[in-house]
Enzyme design. Structure first.
Site, PDB file in Angstrom:
ATOM      1  N   ARG A   1     -10.337  -5.882   5.248  1.00 24.45           N
ATOM      2  CA  ARG A   1     -10.317  -4.788   4.030  1.00 24.45           C
ATOM      3  C   ARG A   1     -10.024  -5.711   3.080  1.00 24.45           C
ATOM      4  O   ARG A   1      -8.949  -6.430   3.040  1.00 24.45           O
ATOM      5  CB  ARG A   1      -9.252  -3.844   4.317  1.00 24.45           C
TER       6      ARG A   1
ATOM      7  N   HIS B   1      -3.480  -2.237   2.429  1.00 30.17           N
ATOM      8  CA  HIS B   1      -3.457  -1.158   3.532  1.00 30.17           C
ATOM      9  C   HIS B   1      -3.619   0.189   2.740  1.00 30.17           C
ATOM     10  O   HIS B   1      -4.501   1.032   3.329  1.00 30.17           O
ATOM     11  CB  HIS B   1      -2.087  -0.960   4.299  1.00 30.17           C
TER      12      HIS B   1
ATOM     13  N   TYR C   1       1.201 -10.349   1.799  1.00 28.10           N
ATOM     14  CA  TYR C   1       1.202 -10.987   3.179  1.00 28.10           C
ATOM     15  C   TYR C   1       0.186 -11.785   3.545  1.00 28.10           C
ATOM     16  O   TYR C   1       0.143 -12.321   4.427  1.00 28.10           O
ATOM     17  CB  TYR C   1       1.576 -10.127   4.105  1.00 28.10           C
TER      18      TYR C   1
HETATM   19  C1  TPP Z   1       2.172   5.589  16.296  1.00 28.81           C
HETATM   20  C2  TPP Z   1       2.248   5.038  14.798  1.00 28.81           C
HETATM   21  N1  TPP Z   1       2.894   3.917  14.566  1.00 28.81           N
HETATM   22  C3  TPP Z   1       2.991   3.590  13.242  1.00 28.81           C
HETATM   23  C4  TPP Z   1       2.322   4.457  12.206  1.00 28.81           C
HETATM   24  C5  TPP Z   1       2.571   3.660  10.732  1.00 28.81           C
HETATM   25  N2  TPP Z   1       1.386   3.180  10.287  1.00 28.81           N
HETATM   26  C6  TPP Z   1       0.382   4.001   9.614  1.00 28.81           C
HETATM   27  S1  TPP Z   1      -1.042   2.972   9.590  1.00 28.81           S
HETATM   28  C7  TPP Z   1      -0.447   1.622  10.103  1.00 28.81           C
HETATM   29  C8  TPP Z   1      -1.430   0.477  10.225  1.00 28.81           C
HETATM   30  C9  TPP Z   1      -2.557   0.532  11.111  1.00 28.81           C
HETATM   31  O1  TPP Z   1      -3.214  -0.409  11.521  1.00 28.81           O
HETATM   32  P1  TPP Z   1      -4.522  -0.567  12.131  1.00 28.81           P
HETATM   33  O2  TPP Z   1      -4.457   0.613  13.456  1.00 28.81           O
HETATM   34  O3  TPP Z   1      -5.227  -1.977  12.530  1.00 28.81           O
HETATM   35  O4  TPP Z   1      -5.631   0.158  11.184  1.00 28.81           O
HETATM   36  P2  TPP Z   1      -5.929  -0.033   9.689  1.00 28.81           P
HETATM   37  O5  TPP Z   1      -4.990   0.479   8.683  1.00 28.81           O
HETATM   38  O6  TPP Z   1      -5.995  -1.524   9.672  1.00 28.81           O
HETATM   39  O7  TPP Z   1      -7.340   0.373   9.454  1.00 28.81           O
HETATM   40  C10 TPP Z   1       0.928   1.989  10.520  1.00 28.81           C
HETATM   41  C11 TPP Z   1       1.690   0.837  11.209  1.00 28.81           C
HETATM   42  C12 TPP Z   1       1.646   5.340  12.569  1.00 28.81           C
HETATM   43  N3  TPP Z   1       1.094   6.085  11.704  1.00 28.81           N
HETATM   44  N4  TPP Z   1       1.603   5.740  13.658  1.00 28.81           N
END
Ligand code: TPP
Length: 327
Positions: free
Chosen positions: A247, A251, A259
């Site tokens: 991406r 985020h 980072y």
């Molecule tokens: C069970 C859970 N843990 C933590 C979070 C907080 N959180 C929201 S998005 C995110 C990162 C998501 O990463 P990824 O699954 O790789 O998807 P990306 O955002 O990179 O597309 C986190 C840790 C959450 N929403 N749900």
């Protein structure tokens, strides 16, 4: 050179142009949103998928209306491809009464059952058992529909992910699991959350195939998903497709992504396949500079209209807060 009739993977020139349009529209939509956030016009967190468009286009292209997707916070493009009007999508981001959830929620948690879009919750991985359940419905009703379920590599470390894949494997469900491996789960890099390089190998533990592909290559994604879809419709069970990507933004738009290094971002930007796809289409005489200009203008007009519509739309009425509820 005379115009060609057939190109890669039996896609007609018009279909390739359509893919090109979607790739550009989705990127332009997210870029516009990013600007609107800076102007203070958007009422929600915005999680752009800039750099990841090929996954949305390659997975949704060729899906039937009655097939389902279970998209993520970063998959705005999948909503568009499944049939949500750009102006409705924009209103959703503005939390206006004309948005999908009529202002109740301003990001991508809404579902649209009639378009085959399953509403996502914030809990990472929680959409996957639901997608498996939907697959079970299709199987029990003997329908040849498929579910395309998206998740990040971060979500693949949750219990829900493993339960969903196990159940789908045991029951041979028509689910195509799409991992958007964009290298980071918020600020956590891949190597700090997993002891393996490829999420794809996790499928093996549940008795079905997993494949890792270049998620920036729309035709590679399309080809992999097409095969998985065919198997799913034929009752041959699920597939896991890991799309390696990156991406470009943080985020969310409020994350400056300190980072990661500038060099890393530059390296991944150099792997953008949109310019390569453009050259390919030109080389195949599918695209001309005039045609590209026409597409760009159409996209600009669509987005201008969407922003105008969202801005002009009324806020939700307070009394609406207690309508459309399950009691
Ligand atoms: C069970 C859970 N843990 C933590 C979070 C907080 N959180 C929201 S998005 C995110 C990162 C998501 O990463 P990824 O699954 O790789 O998807 P990306 O955002 O990179 O597309 C986190 C840790 C959450 N929403 N749900």
């Amino acid at each position: 050179m005379p115009p060609i009739k057939r190109t890669k993977f039996k896609l007609a020139p018009e279909q390739l142009l359509e893919m090109f349009y979607w790739l550009k529209l989705i990127r332009a939509f997210d870029l516009r949103l990013s600007t609107l956030v800076k102007q203070g016009k958007v009422r929600s967190g915005v999680y752009t998928g800039i750099g990841q468009e090929a996954i949305m286009v390659g997975t949704c292209f060729g899906l039937r209306k009655d097939d389902f997707i279970a998209p993520l916070h970063r998959d705005l493009g999948a909503f568009l491809m499944k049939g949500v009007e750009p102006r409705v999508m924009m209103s959703q981001m503005f939390a206006k009464s004309t948005g999908l959830s009529k202002g109740r929620d301003s990001a991508l948690h809404s579902g649209v059952t009639e378009l085959g879009i399953f509403g996502n919750t914030s809990m990472l991985g929680a959409n996957l058992p639901v997608a498996a359940g939907l697959g079970l419905t299709f199987k029990m009703e003997k329908r040849d529909n498929v579910v395309v379920a998206y998740f990040g590599e971060g979500a693949s470390n949750t219990g829900d992910f493993h339960e969903a894949l196990n159940f789908a494997g045991v029951q041979q469900l028509p689910v195509v699991f799409i991992c958007e491996n964009n290298q980071y789960a918020y600020s956590v890099p891949l190597e700090k959350s997993m002891a393996i390089d490829d999420v794809a190998i996790r499928a093996e533990g549940y008795g079905f195939d997993g494949v890792a592909i270049n998620g920036n290559d729309v035709l590679a994604v399309y080809q992999a998903v097409k095969g998985a879809r065919r198997r799913a419709r034929a009752g041959e069970g699920p597939t896991l497709i890991e799309c390696k990507t990156y991406r470009w933004h943080g985020h969310s738009e409020h994350d400056k992504a300190f980072y990661r290094t500038k060099e890393e971002l530059a390296m991944w930007k150099s792997r953008d396949r949109l310019p390569t796809f453009t050259s390919y289409l030109e080389h195949m005489s599918v695209l001309t500079p005039e045609k590209e200009q026409e597409i760009d203008q159409r996209i600009k007009d669509t987005l201008d209209d969407a922003v105008r519509f969202a801005e002009d739309s009324p806020d939700p009425a307070p009394e609406e807060a207690v309508t459309d509820l399950y009691a």
